[in-house]
Design a protein around this motif. Structure first.
Motif, PDB file in Angstrom:
ATOM      1  N   ILE B  16       0.869  -1.346   0.414  1.00  0.00           N
ATOM      2  CA  ILE B  16       0.564   0.046   0.005  1.00  0.00           C
ATOM      3  C   ILE B  16       0.618   1.069   0.386  1.00  0.00           C
ATOM      4  O   ILE B  16       1.817   1.125   0.875  1.00  0.00           O
ATOM      5  N   GLU B  17       0.840   2.055  -1.132  1.00  0.00           N
ATOM      6  CA  GLU B  17       1.647   3.298  -1.236  1.00  0.00           C
ATOM      7  C   GLU B  17       1.442   4.353  -0.906  1.00  0.00           C
ATOM      8  O   GLU B  17      -0.385   4.481  -1.911  1.00  0.00           O
ATOM      9  N   GLY B  18       1.165   5.655  -0.544  1.00  0.00           N
ATOM     10  CA  GLY B  18       0.680   6.752  -0.253  1.00  0.00           C
ATOM     11  C   GLY B  18      -0.076   6.977   0.630  1.00  0.00           C
ATOM     12  O   GLY B  18       0.047   6.271   1.996  1.00  0.00           O
ATOM     13  N   GLU B  19      -1.107   7.963   0.254  1.00  0.00           N
ATOM     14  CA  GLU B  19      -2.533   8.135   1.339  1.00  0.00           C
ATOM     15  C   GLU B  19      -3.306   7.915   1.123  1.00  0.00           C
ATOM     16  O   GLU B  19      -3.907   7.544   0.091  1.00  0.00           O
ATOM     17  N   VAL B  20      -3.843   6.874   2.683  1.00  0.00           N
ATOM     18  CA  VAL B  20      -5.223   5.704   2.130  1.00  0.00           C
ATOM     19  C   VAL B  20      -5.979   6.625   3.666  1.00  0.00           C
ATOM     20  O   VAL B  20      -6.335   6.966   4.697  1.00  0.00           O
ATOM     21  N   ASP B  21      -7.022   7.479   2.817  1.00  0.00           N
ATOM     22  CA  ASP B  21      -7.786   8.166   3.845  1.00  0.00           C
ATOM     23  C   ASP B  21      -9.711   7.484   2.886  1.00  0.00           C
ATOM     24  O   ASP B  21      -9.636   6.901   2.557  1.00  0.00           O
ATOM     25  N   HIS B  22     -10.197   8.321   3.354  1.00  0.00           N
ATOM     26  CA  HIS B  22     -11.623   7.876   3.361  1.00  0.00           C
ATOM     27  C   HIS B  22     -12.234   7.362   1.796  1.00  0.00           C
ATOM     28  O   HIS B  22     -12.785   6.862   2.006  1.00  0.00           O
ATOM     29  N   SER B  23     -11.377   8.122   1.125  1.00  0.00           N
ATOM     30  CA  SER B  23     -11.918   8.105  -0.326  1.00  0.00           C
ATOM     31  C   SER B  23     -11.189   6.785  -0.797  1.00  0.00           C
ATOM     32  O   SER B  23     -11.147   5.928  -1.706  1.00  0.00           O
ATOM     33  N   ALA B  24     -10.184   5.771  -0.326  1.00  0.00           N
ATOM     34  CA  ALA B  24      -9.234   4.988  -0.700  1.00  0.00           C
ATOM     35  C   ALA B  24      -9.868   3.290   0.131  1.00  0.00           C
ATOM     36  O   ALA B  24      -9.632   2.223  -0.266  1.00  0.00           O
ATOM     37  N   THR B  25     -11.315   4.067   0.839  1.00  0.00           N
ATOM     38  CA  THR B  25     -11.535   2.764   2.088  1.00  0.00           C
ATOM     39  C   THR B  25     -12.229   1.434   1.012  1.00  0.00           C
ATOM     40  O   THR B  25     -11.487   0.568   1.175  1.00  0.00           O
ATOM     41  N   ALA B  26     -12.305   1.435   0.256  1.00  0.00           N
ATOM     42  CA  ALA B  26     -13.100   0.909  -1.105  1.00  0.00           C
ATOM     43  C   ALA B  26     -12.906   0.271  -1.731  1.00  0.00           C
ATOM     44  O   ALA B  26     -12.373  -0.843  -1.974  1.00  0.00           O
ATOM     45  N   LEU B  47       4.107  -1.684   4.197  1.00  0.00           N
ATOM     46  CA  LEU B  47       3.382  -0.255   4.410  1.00  0.00           C
ATOM     47  C   LEU B  47       4.978   0.887   4.170  1.00  0.00           C
ATOM     48  O   LEU B  47       4.929   2.076   4.630  1.00  0.00           O
ATOM     49  N   GLY B  48       5.560   0.398   3.857  1.00  0.00           N
ATOM     50  CA  GLY B  48       6.955   1.288   3.887  1.00  0.00           C
ATOM     51  C   GLY B  48       6.442   2.843   2.574  1.00  0.00           C
ATOM     52  O   GLY B  48       7.492   3.553   2.885  1.00  0.00           O
ATOM     53  N   GLU B  49       5.553   2.467   2.164  1.00  0.00           N
ATOM     54  CA  GLU B  49       5.611   3.561   0.600  1.00  0.00           C
ATOM     55  C   GLU B  49       4.607   4.531   1.547  1.00  0.00           C
ATOM     56  O   GLU B  49       3.770   5.404   0.866  1.00  0.00           O
ATOM     57  N   CYS B  50       3.772   3.752   2.405  1.00  0.00           N
ATOM     58  CA  CYS B  50       2.356   4.759   3.169  1.00  0.00           C
ATOM     59  C   CYS B  50       2.675   6.050   3.860  1.00  0.00           C
ATOM     60  O   CYS B  50       3.403   5.387   4.944  1.00  0.00           O
ATOM     61  N   THR B  51       2.700   6.997   3.293  1.00  0.00           N
ATOM     62  CA  THR B  51       2.649   7.958   4.087  1.00  0.00           C
ATOM     63  C   THR B  51       1.590   8.823   5.241  1.00  0.00           C
ATOM     64  O   THR B  51       1.911   9.531   5.513  1.00  0.00           O
ATOM     65  N   TYR B  52       0.622   8.393   4.332  1.00  0.00           N
ATOM     66  CA  TYR B  52      -0.854   9.085   5.555  1.00  0.00           C
ATOM     67  C   TYR B  52      -1.685   7.697   5.670  1.00  0.00           C
ATOM     68  O   TYR B  52      -2.109   6.935   4.666  1.00  0.00           O
TER      69      TYR B  52
END
Lengths: 145, 116
Positions: B16-26, B47-52
């Motif tokens: 999982i890379e980048g930002e994981v917010d409510h718009s990415a949940t589905a 999650l090495g490249e998961c920033t948020y």
């Protein structure tokens, strides 16, 4: 800060500088909100950890506002107040505060994390119902603790 | 957010890379569902490249954890310190079926050790 004006000793709310944005109540706009928080936090000299915490807390408040904006999609207003000793984010919408509903595919107890996260990450969280049926959430981070 | 599924040793690993917010949940939920076939007992999240991440992503991770906890475990690889702190706040880190690895090599070594 000179932005506070000549009479910066006075701490009346109206003398405080604030930055505000208004965004549509859609989860696709949460990234814009985080960018705003980052810009405010950087301007206020916060470190990366504090900015991360603020991003999460503000996002949770806004996500809740998105969730109860319903079909009206009334915009969310976000203000950042620059106090000398604290930073206050104020999130206002025109819907009533509700706990997130369970959705198919989610176990009910995986939801509803937003409020606990806000409380854990911020120094102070206030939720007020507005006379017009809206909700106003203030998130405070005290500085130099 | 970018998400893709590969394998590490015998386990599915969702990167999982980048930002994981409510718009990415589905999208994240769909990736987890696709990665976990009937006999999947344990799963890895890189999650090495998961920033948020916020409750939009954490709710999916919690749900996944509950799915595997009975017969397996959930491993997260290389979460940054802020992401890790959120896992602590929501209570994931107190359960020994939730494992945190510093990098993929550590995850692989750990699996080899538990298999042998």
């Amino acid at each position: 800060m000179n932005q506070l004006g000549a009479d910066s000793a006075a701490e009346r709310h109206s003398d405080l500088r604030c930055r505000r944005i208004q965004v549509a109540a859609e989860s696709s706009r949460l990234a814009d909100i985080r960018q705003f928080v980052e810009s405010v936090g950087t301007e206020h000299g916060l470190d990366d950890n504090q900015i991360f915490d603020l991003k999460v807390a503000v996002s949770e408040a806004c996500a809740n506002a998105v969730e109860h904006s319903g079909v009206t999609k009334a915009p969310i207003e976000l203000c950042a107040w620059f106090h000398p000793d604290k930073l206050v984010f104020e999130i206002s919408d025109s819907g009533g505060f509700r706990l997130p509903r369970s959705e198919p595919g989610f176990q009910a107890d995986s939801r509803g994390l937003g409020l606990p996260l806000m409380v854990a990450l911020m120094d102070e969280v206030r939720i007020r119902k507005l006379p017009n049926a809206g909700t106003n959430v203030t998130l405070t981070l005290y500085l130099d603790r | 957010m970018n998400v893709c599924t590969t394998q590490l040793a015998d386990l599915p690993m969702i990167t999982i890379e980048g930002e994981v917010d409510h718009s990415a949940t589905a999208e994240l939920q769909a990736a987890v569902d696709a990665a976990m076939t009937g006999d999947t007992e344990s799963v890895l999240l890189d999650l090495g490249e998961c920033t948020y991440i916020d409750s939009g992503g954490i709710s999916v991770i919690l749900g996944t954890f509950r799915r595997v906890r009975e017969n397996g475990w959930l491993g997260v690889v290389a979460p940054n310190s802020n992401v890790r702190r959120l896992f602590e706040i929501v209570g994931l880190t107190v359960d020994d079926k939730f494992r945190i690895f510093g990098d993929r090599a550590e995850a692989e070594r750990s699996m080899g050790a538990s298999a042998g």
